[in-house]
Scaffold this motif. Structure first.
Motif, PDB file in Angstrom:
ATOM      1  N   CYS A 225       0.851  -1.199   0.000  1.00 27.97           N
ATOM      2  CA  CYS A 225       0.000   0.000   0.000  1.00 27.97           C
ATOM      3  C   CYS A 225       0.883   1.244   0.000  1.00 27.97           C
TER       4      CYS A 225
ATOM      5  N   HIS B  66       0.230   3.955   1.360  1.00 22.64           N
ATOM      6  CA  HIS B  66       0.085   4.700   2.602  1.00 22.64           C
ATOM      7  C   HIS B  66       1.143   4.254   3.609  1.00 22.64           C
ATOM      8  N   GLN B  67       0.973   3.072   4.209  1.00 24.76           N
ATOM      9  CA  GLN B  67       1.932   2.608   5.210  1.00 24.76           C
ATOM     10  C   GLN B  67       2.355   1.162   4.950  1.00 24.76           C
ATOM     11  N   LEU B  68       2.355   0.795   3.685  1.00 27.89           N
ATOM     12  CA  LEU B  68       2.971  -0.455   3.218  1.00 27.89           C
ATOM     13  C   LEU B  68       2.277  -1.734   3.667  1.00 27.89           C
ATOM     14  N   ALA B  69       1.003  -1.665   3.999  1.00 27.45           N
ATOM     15  CA  ALA B  69       0.272  -2.901   4.301  1.00 27.45           C
ATOM     16  C   ALA B  69       0.308  -3.824   3.091  1.00 27.45           C
TER      17      ALA B  69
ATOM     18  N   CYS C   6      -7.399  -1.666   0.966  1.00 26.44           N
ATOM     19  CA  CYS C   6      -6.297  -2.009   1.858  1.00 26.44           C
ATOM     20  C   CYS C   6      -6.835  -2.559   3.187  1.00 26.44           C
TER      21      CYS C   6
ATOM     22  N   TRP D 243      -5.561  -2.357   6.171  1.00 24.57           N
ATOM     23  CA  TRP D 243      -5.250  -1.587   7.377  1.00 24.57           C
ATOM     24  C   TRP D 243      -6.145  -0.363   7.558  1.00 24.57           C
ATOM     25  N   HIS D 244      -6.162   0.544   6.582  1.00 22.12           N
ATOM     26  CA  HIS D 244      -6.934   1.786   6.749  1.00 22.12           C
ATOM     27  C   HIS D 244      -7.887   2.040   5.586  1.00 22.12           C
ATOM     28  N   GLN D 245      -8.150   1.008   4.804  1.00 21.27           N
ATOM     29  CA  GLN D 245      -9.197   1.017   3.766  1.00 21.27           C
ATOM     30  C   GLN D 245      -8.974   2.001   2.627  1.00 21.27           C
ATOM     31  N   SER D 246      -7.738   2.366   2.331  1.00 19.17           N
ATOM     32  CA  SER D 246      -7.511   3.076   1.071  1.00 19.17           C
ATOM     33  C   SER D 246      -8.005   2.181  -0.060  1.00 19.17           C
TER      34      SER D 246
ATOM     35  N   PRO E 132      -6.752   6.893   3.016  1.00 16.82           N
ATOM     36  CA  PRO E 132      -6.916   6.067   4.218  1.00 16.82           C
ATOM     37  C   PRO E 132      -7.909   6.677   5.207  1.00 16.82           C
TER      38      PRO E 132
HETATM   39  S1  FES Z   1      -1.538   1.020   4.994  1.00 16.42           S
HETATM   40 FE1  FES Z   1      -3.011   0.938   3.429  1.00 16.42          FE
HETATM   41  S2  FES Z   1      -4.424   2.448   3.953  1.00 16.42           S
HETATM   42 FE2  FES Z   1      -2.955   2.539   5.530  1.00 16.42          FE
END
Ligand code: FES
Length: 118
Positions: A39, A41-44, A59, A61-64, A77
């Motif tokens: 991802c 955002h934070q690499l999920a 995603c 983790w934070h639904q991006s 996110p």
């Molecule tokens: S890591 Fe994917 S939306 Fe935060």
């Protein structure tokens, strides 16, 4: 020439997302796709994500949300780190970054009993 990344087609029923090496491979009602797994955002790991009603990859983790045809982030996110909730300004900034630096996109094709990432 290296072998292509692949996974058994039986492991990828409609609606599923799975991992094949560096790729998140999905089956959106029979339409196969492959995008890079991390991802923006934070690499999920997006291979642990899900496909929503619009065919976007979400995603875990934070639904991006990502357009799997272009790799662009189409919704930012809902949170960061361990926080999950509304973050309107932050979400918009991350979405802009995710649109400018999209996920990598490859073709995913059924080949025999496998799904192959080209
Ligand atoms: S890591 Fe994917 S939306 Fe935060």
């Amino acid at each position: 020439m290296p072998e292509p990344d692949r996974l058994p087609a039986a492991d990828l029923p409609p609606g599923a997302v799975r991992r094949a090496s560096d790729w998140a491979v999905g089956n959106d009602g029979g339409r196969l796709f492959a995008v890079s797994r991390r991802c923006r955002h934070q690499l999920a790991d997006l291979s642990a994500g899900r496909i929503d009603a619009d065919g976007c990859l979400v995603c875990p983790w934070h639904q991006s949300r990502y357009d799997v045809d272009t790799g662009a982030m189409v919704a930012g996110p809902r949170g960061f780190l361990g926080y999950h909730g509304p973050t309107p300004g932050y979400s918009g900034v991350v979405r802009l970054l995710g649109a400018v630096v999209p996920l990598r996109v490859r073709r995913a094709l059924r080949r025999g009993d496998d799904v192959v990432v080209e």
